[in-house]
Design a protein around this motif. Structure first.
Motif, PDB file in Angstrom:
ATOM      1  N   THR A 321       0.807  -1.226   0.000  1.00  0.00           N
ATOM      2  CA  THR A 321       0.000   0.000   0.000  1.00  0.00           C
ATOM      3  C   THR A 321       0.834   1.267   0.000  1.00  0.00           C
ATOM      4  OG1 THR A 321      -1.770  -1.148   1.177  1.00  0.00           O
ATOM      5  CG2 THR A 321      -1.777   1.254   1.289  1.00  0.00           C
ATOM      6  N   ILE A 322       0.378   2.258  -0.766  1.00  0.00           N
ATOM      7  CA  ILE A 322       0.970   3.592  -0.800  1.00  0.00           C
ATOM      8  C   ILE A 322      -0.112   4.570  -0.346  1.00  0.00           C
ATOM      9  CG2 ILE A 322       2.053   5.371  -2.230  1.00  0.00           C
ATOM     10  CD1 ILE A 322       2.743   3.018  -4.200  1.00  0.00           C
ATOM     11  N   GLY A 323       0.109   5.241   0.776  1.00  0.00           N
ATOM     12  CA  GLY A 323      -0.922   6.056   1.394  1.00  0.00           C
ATOM     13  C   GLY A 323      -1.498   7.150   0.521  1.00  0.00           C
ATOM     14  N   ASN A 324      -0.630   7.970  -0.100  1.00  0.00           N
ATOM     15  CA  ASN A 324      -1.175   9.100  -0.859  1.00  0.00           C
ATOM     16  C   ASN A 324      -1.857   8.654  -2.150  1.00  0.00           C
ATOM     17  OD1 ASN A 324       1.200   8.472  -2.229  1.00  0.00           O
ATOM     18  ND2 ASN A 324       1.978  10.569  -2.277  1.00  0.00           N
ATOM     19  N   VAL A 325      -1.444   7.507  -2.711  1.00  0.00           N
ATOM     20  CA  VAL A 325      -2.149   6.960  -3.871  1.00  0.00           C
ATOM     21  C   VAL A 325      -3.488   6.379  -3.435  1.00  0.00           C
ATOM     22  CG1 VAL A 325      -2.074   5.237  -5.718  1.00  0.00           C
ATOM     23  CG2 VAL A 325      -0.005   6.520  -5.127  1.00  0.00           C
ATOM     24  N   SER A 326      -3.502   5.707  -2.292  1.00  0.00           N
ATOM     25  CA  SER A 326      -4.763   5.186  -1.746  1.00  0.00           C
ATOM     26  C   SER A 326      -5.761   6.314  -1.492  1.00  0.00           C
ATOM     27  CB  SER A 326      -4.484   4.433  -0.443  1.00  0.00           C
ATOM     28  OG  SER A 326      -5.684   4.007   0.163  1.00  0.00           O
ATOM     29  N   ASP A 327      -5.286   7.423  -0.935  1.00  0.00           N
ATOM     30  CA  ASP A 327      -6.161   8.583  -0.716  1.00  0.00           C
ATOM     31  C   ASP A 327      -6.769   9.063  -2.021  1.00  0.00           C
ATOM     32  OD1 ASP A 327      -5.506   8.474   1.969  1.00  0.00           O
ATOM     33  OD2 ASP A 327      -4.191  10.231   1.937  1.00  0.00           O
ATOM     34  N   TYR A 333     -12.866   7.513  -6.639  1.00  0.00           N
ATOM     35  CA  TYR A 333     -14.033   6.644  -6.482  1.00  0.00           C
ATOM     36  C   TYR A 333     -15.242   7.447  -6.015  1.00  0.00           C
ATOM     37  CZ  TYR A 333     -16.835   2.619  -5.003  1.00  0.00           C
ATOM     38  OH  TYR A 333     -17.833   1.703  -4.851  1.00  0.00           O
ATOM     39  N   SER A 334     -15.009   8.401  -5.120  1.00  0.00           N
ATOM     40  CA  SER A 334     -16.109   9.234  -4.627  1.00  0.00           C
ATOM     41  C   SER A 334     -16.734  10.082  -5.730  1.00  0.00           C
ATOM     42  CB  SER A 334     -15.622  10.153  -3.494  1.00  0.00           C
ATOM     43  OG  SER A 334     -14.890  11.268  -3.992  1.00  0.00           O
ATOM     44  N   GLY A 343      -3.803  -6.645 -11.585  1.00  0.00           N
ATOM     45  CA  GLY A 343      -3.650  -7.526 -10.443  1.00  0.00           C
ATOM     46  C   GLY A 343      -2.224  -7.882 -10.119  1.00  0.00           C
ATOM     47  N   GLY A 344      -1.311  -7.650 -11.074  1.00  0.00           N
ATOM     48  CA  GLY A 344       0.100  -7.905 -10.820  1.00  0.00           C
ATOM     49  C   GLY A 344       0.739  -8.713 -11.929  1.00  0.00           C
ATOM     50  N   ASN A 360      -5.769  -4.314  -5.133  1.00  0.00           N
ATOM     51  CA  ASN A 360      -6.327  -5.004  -3.960  1.00  0.00           C
ATOM     52  C   ASN A 360      -7.254  -4.122  -3.132  1.00  0.00           C
ATOM     53  OD1 ASN A 360      -4.476  -3.297  -2.750  1.00  0.00           O
ATOM     54  ND2 ASN A 360      -3.175  -4.909  -1.923  1.00  0.00           N
ATOM     55  N   MET A 361      -7.498  -2.889  -3.569  1.00  0.00           N
ATOM     56  CA  MET A 361      -8.419  -2.003  -2.860  1.00  0.00           C
ATOM     57  C   MET A 361      -9.870  -2.307  -3.232  1.00  0.00           C
ATOM     58  SD  MET A 361      -6.533   1.740  -3.054  1.00  0.00           S
ATOM     59  CE  MET A 361      -7.842   2.497  -2.066  1.00  0.00           C
ATOM     60  N   ASP A 362     -10.780  -2.067  -2.310  1.00  0.00           N
ATOM     61  CA  ASP A 362     -12.198  -2.267  -2.581  1.00  0.00           C
ATOM     62  C   ASP A 362     -12.722  -1.292  -3.636  1.00  0.00           C
ATOM     63  OD1 ASP A 362     -12.249  -4.283  -0.680  1.00  0.00           O
ATOM     64  OD2 ASP A 362     -13.022  -2.989   0.918  1.00  0.00           O
ATOM     65  N   GLU A 363     -12.053  -0.168  -3.779  1.00  0.00           N
ATOM     66  CA  GLU A 363     -12.514   0.873  -4.712  1.00  0.00           C
ATOM     67  C   GLU A 363     -12.079   0.629  -6.151  1.00  0.00           C
ATOM     68  OE1 GLU A 363     -12.466   2.490  -0.614  1.00  0.00           O
ATOM     69  OE2 GLU A 363     -10.961   1.444  -1.822  1.00  0.00           O
ATOM     70  N   THR A 364     -11.262  -0.392  -6.385  1.00  0.00           N
ATOM     71  CA  THR A 364     -10.793  -0.665  -7.742  1.00  0.00           C
ATOM     72  C   THR A 364     -11.333  -1.997  -8.255  1.00  0.00           C
ATOM     73  OG1 THR A 364      -8.774  -1.793  -7.008  1.00  0.00           O
ATOM     74  CG2 THR A 364      -8.642   0.600  -7.348  1.00  0.00           C
ATOM     75  N   VAL A 365     -11.264  -2.160  -9.571  1.00  0.00           N
ATOM     76  CA  VAL A 365     -11.615  -3.411 -10.242  1.00  0.00           C
ATOM     77  C   VAL A 365     -10.303  -4.071 -10.649  1.00  0.00           C
ATOM     78  CG1 VAL A 365     -12.763  -4.433 -12.234  1.00  0.00           C
ATOM     79  CG2 VAL A 365     -13.815  -2.479 -11.053  1.00  0.00           C
TER      80      VAL A 365
END
Length: 476
Positions: A321-327, A333-334, A343-344, A360-365
């Motif tokens: 995980t990368i925090g600022n990319v996750s943000d 998504y919002s 997926g890798g 692996n985030m819920d906000e992505t496909v």
């Protein structure tokens, strides 16, 4: 009690830090920096130019930052600055560069931090969501430099059995037929839909993704190119090196999504009438190092703020995980964006890690690649796992070098492109076909149609999600 003098502390080596990360990945299946103690964090800062990214407040983004959010940020800055300066920070130049980056919408800041005491003070502050040594690179060689992963400008020699020619003299990759994409073109070509692509940029030497983007059966659309990646070792540098691809990976993804359908005998894209907005957010496919993380985060934010962009394709990622990319993903998504992520794709030294970030985030496909053999077998370098949503057939089962066919980096050239990268771009193109057929639909409606048109629906496979999408069924 930790000593006040950092000189008395010997930081862990990069090899030791990576061993800790690998252990967490192997045992828990994921990693983020909150899983390690302050000493490991501080050690990583010593190998990462002292850049500490601090996620603050109780939400990853604020379009309008209220007094509570601003107060939380200022408290963090004041705490860190007082410890780092020891009361002697008087030079304006030092004060100006203490805060390296403070984005307008996302709730994180990048600080210059050297002292263990700062890390300790912030790690347990209630206003802090995460601390990350964002200059630290997990992927590096013996000289401490990251390899150019996924980059290869060399044209491929294409097997004539790996494409068919359709009107008006356009080559169609064999992989498209495995998903009934050419048949779906009778109903939709992606017209009116804008796809955002975050990758390594688009080649300035491929006119079919530039001045000749509109020709033949592809008309009345646009391609736009931007750059958010700063190609510099200095964290305070802000000048990007522009939108042009210097790797080739982004060019292949742009071509797979949107290459024009014309009469010059070159490969076509899945949604050959869609608009494309390309961002050069990284230097290669691995989001590793300060400027790549910041570049991708900024690109996501800018695409999120465009009402015309419906889909964001990201054939890039990191092992954790990368925090600022996750943000930024959460912010996009919002805004209703359909975010499709790889997926890798990797060799054996990392494909044990399962589905990578941000897929692996819920906000992505999340998408991975499979072969054309009997049953479902991941491609030679593809990841699989419970987070995968869809699969794309993109590799010959009897020859791993024969993958999807697309435009090359240079004019008049073609390339094979594989892995979960091309699978992601292909899926983004299919999503554009569905959305163009149903322009009033929401993201969730489009995603539900993708699921309902896939091979495993209504049952989800533990490693391959909903399976492979039938594009024809999806647009009918």
């Amino acid at each position: 009690m930790v000593q006040d003098d950092n000189i008395a502390l010997e930081p862990l080596s990069q090899q030791q830090i990576n061993a800790i990360i690998d252990k967490e990945l192997m045992e828990k299946g994921s990693f983020n920096w909150s899983q390690v103690d302050a000493f490991v964090l501080w050690s990583a800062l010593q190998h990462g130019q002292g850049i500490l990214t601090v996620g603050y407040a109780d939400t990853p983004y604020s379009e309008t930052k209220d007094a509570k959010v601003i107060e939380a940020k200022n408290e963090i800055i004041n705490i860190a600055e007082s410890i780092e300066s020891d009361g002697m920070l008087n030079a304006k130049s030092d004060a100006d560069t203490f805060v390296i980056h403070d984005p307008k919408i996302l709730n994180y800041i990048d600080l210059r931090v050297n002292k263990m005491e700062t890390v300790l003070a912030l790690k347990y502050n209630p206003n802090v969501r995460y601390l990350e040594p964002s200059g630290y690179r997990y992927f590096y060689d013996n000289e401490g430099a990251k390899s150019s992963s996924g980059c290869d400008k060399t044209p491929s020699t294409i097997n004539s059995a790996d494409y068919l020619v359709v009107e008006p003299n356009t080559q169609v990759s064999w992989t498209f037929y495995k998903h009934n994409i050419p048949q779906a073109w009778s109903y939709s070509t992606g017209k009116g839909i804008t796809v955002g692509l975050i990758d390594t940029g688009v080649s300035p030497d491929q006119p079919l993704l530039g001045s000749s983007f509109n020709q033949g059966y592809s008309s009345g659309r646009f391609i736009q190119k931007y750059g958010t990646f700063v190609n510099s070792i200095w964290p305070w540098e802000t000048k990007t090196d522009g939108p042009d691809d210097k790797c080739s990976h982004g060019t292949s993804m742009a071509a797979t999504i949107a290459a024009p359908r014309n009469n010059i005998g070159m490969p076509v894209g899945v949604a050959y009438n869609c608009n494309l907005v390309s961002y050069r957010g990284t230097g290669d496919v691995i989001i590793d190092g300060y400027h790549e993380k910041r570049g991708v985060s900024q690109a996501l934010t800018e695409l999120a703020n465009r009402s015309d962009v419906k889909i964001i394709s990201m054939s890039i990622g990191h092992i954790f995980t990368i925090g600022n990319v996750s943000d930024a993903v959460k912010y996009a998504y919002s805004k209703g964006k359909l975010i499709i992520a790889a997926g890798g794709t990797s060799t054996s030294f990392t494909n044990w890690a399962g589905v990578i970030f941000p897929a692996n985030m819920d906000e992505t496909v999340a998408v991975t690649g499979i072969t054309d053999g009997v049953g479902y077998t991941e491609c030679e370098v593809c990841h699989k796992g419970s987070k995968i949503d869809f699969t794309v057939i993109m590799q010959r089962s009897n020859d791993s070098n024969r993958t999807s066919v697309c435009l090359g980096y240079y004019e008049g050239t073609r390339s094979y492109v594989g892995g979960s990268s091309v699978s992601t771009a292909t899926t983004a193109g299919i999503a554009a076909l569905i959305w163009a057929r149903n322009p009033t639909w929401s993201r969730d409606q489009v995603l539900n149609k993708m699921k309902q048109s896939a091979s495993f629906y209504p049952n989800r496979h533990p490693d391959f999600g909903w399976g492979s999408i039938n594009a024809l069924v999806a647009v009918q």
